[in-house]
Design a protein around this motif. Sequence first.
Motif, PDB file in Angstrom:
ATOM      1  N   SER A  71       9.087   6.105  -1.686  1.00 33.54           N
ATOM      2  CA  SER A  71       8.152   5.109  -1.177  1.00 33.54           C
ATOM      3  C   SER A  71       7.468   5.546   0.108  1.00 33.54           C
ATOM      4  O   SER A  71       6.485   4.949   0.525  1.00 33.54           O
ATOM      5  N   ASP A  72       7.992   6.589   0.761  1.00 32.41           N
ATOM      6  CA  ASP A  72       7.440   7.051   2.042  1.00 32.41           C
ATOM      7  C   ASP A  72       7.440   5.948   3.091  1.00 32.41           C
ATOM      8  O   ASP A  72       6.629   5.974   4.009  1.00 32.41           O
ATOM      9  N   ASN A  73       8.335   4.978   2.943  1.00 31.10           N
ATOM     10  CA  ASN A  73       8.437   3.892   3.914  1.00 31.10           C
ATOM     11  C   ASN A  73       7.090   3.211   4.171  1.00 31.10           C
ATOM     12  O   ASN A  73       6.630   3.093   5.294  1.00 31.10           O
ATOM     13  N   LYS A  74       6.471   2.763   3.111  1.00 28.63           N
ATOM     14  CA  LYS A  74       5.161   2.125   3.238  1.00 28.63           C
ATOM     15  C   LYS A  74       5.277   0.610   3.213  1.00 28.63           C
ATOM     16  O   LYS A  74       6.146   0.035   2.549  1.00 28.63           O
ATOM     17  N   LEU A  75       4.403  -0.032   3.941  1.00 27.85           N
ATOM     18  CA  LEU A  75       4.241  -1.474   3.869  1.00 27.85           C
ATOM     19  C   LEU A  75       2.987  -1.753   3.051  1.00 27.85           C
ATOM     20  O   LEU A  75       1.900  -1.292   3.386  1.00 27.85           O
ATOM     21  N   ALA A  76       3.158  -2.469   1.960  1.00 33.23           N
ATOM     22  CA  ALA A  76       2.008  -2.888   1.164  1.00 33.23           C
ATOM     23  C   ALA A  76       1.653  -4.317   1.569  1.00 33.23           C
ATOM     24  O   ALA A  76       2.487  -5.217   1.500  1.00 33.23           O
TER      25      ALA A  76
END
Length: 235
Positions: free
Chosen positions: A219-224
């Motif tokens: 997820s690459d530490n993403k905030l959606a």
Amino acid sequence: MTTTASNSLQNIVIYTSNKISLDFYKPFEDGLNPILFTVKTLEQIPSKTENKIHIVILESCDELSNLQINCNKIHLIMPEYSKNKLENDLKALIFEHDQSMSSQQALEKFYHGFIKFYCSAEYYLDPQDFFNSDSYKDGYRYINIHEVLQNNVNYEQQLNTYLNTILDTETVSFNFSISYDFYSESGYLPQLEDTVDHLKYVRDRDVFFSIVLSKYPISDNKLAIIHLSQKSLIS
């Protein structure tokens, strides 16, 4: 808003005339209920609503005129669209993607950004939550997805800039994707709190939160950040 725990199997049916790969779904991810994906043709769209999540993928808006979409509460993925007006009784959540994005890419972005909300094992959100909003006036709403890398040095600036473009009346969903190799819980929890503080709360605004922990750093530490509006951002 529904936040009931659920361990049930989630049924997602994808209707498309394209060849779609489901490799993006990783059953080893924690924090998700098991998902049963089924891919069908556009001609197999049901005539009435079923207890499933329906995703219809179109190559163009013109395909709508050739379809008999009688079921309510569908998720419609289609390239950017400007001239025609959708039928008022379609009852759809529309993800309108850029023409440069393939149907496969759009489906994967839609899944990682939005569908995971429905499949969170700890905070299960009923799709009804997004279809029954008082702001659902024209029979359809647009899903606008924006992603911010949480460990980026410009994270707060990007976050604040984007949230300022969202109207006070629009539904907002935050989907935090965090891999287990994130440096510590004490590191990301304050970050989540800071994110919430950036959002201007108003009466009757619907806000949803979801956290998906992954065993692998896919997820690459993403905030959606997803906001549901009556108008498309693409013109």
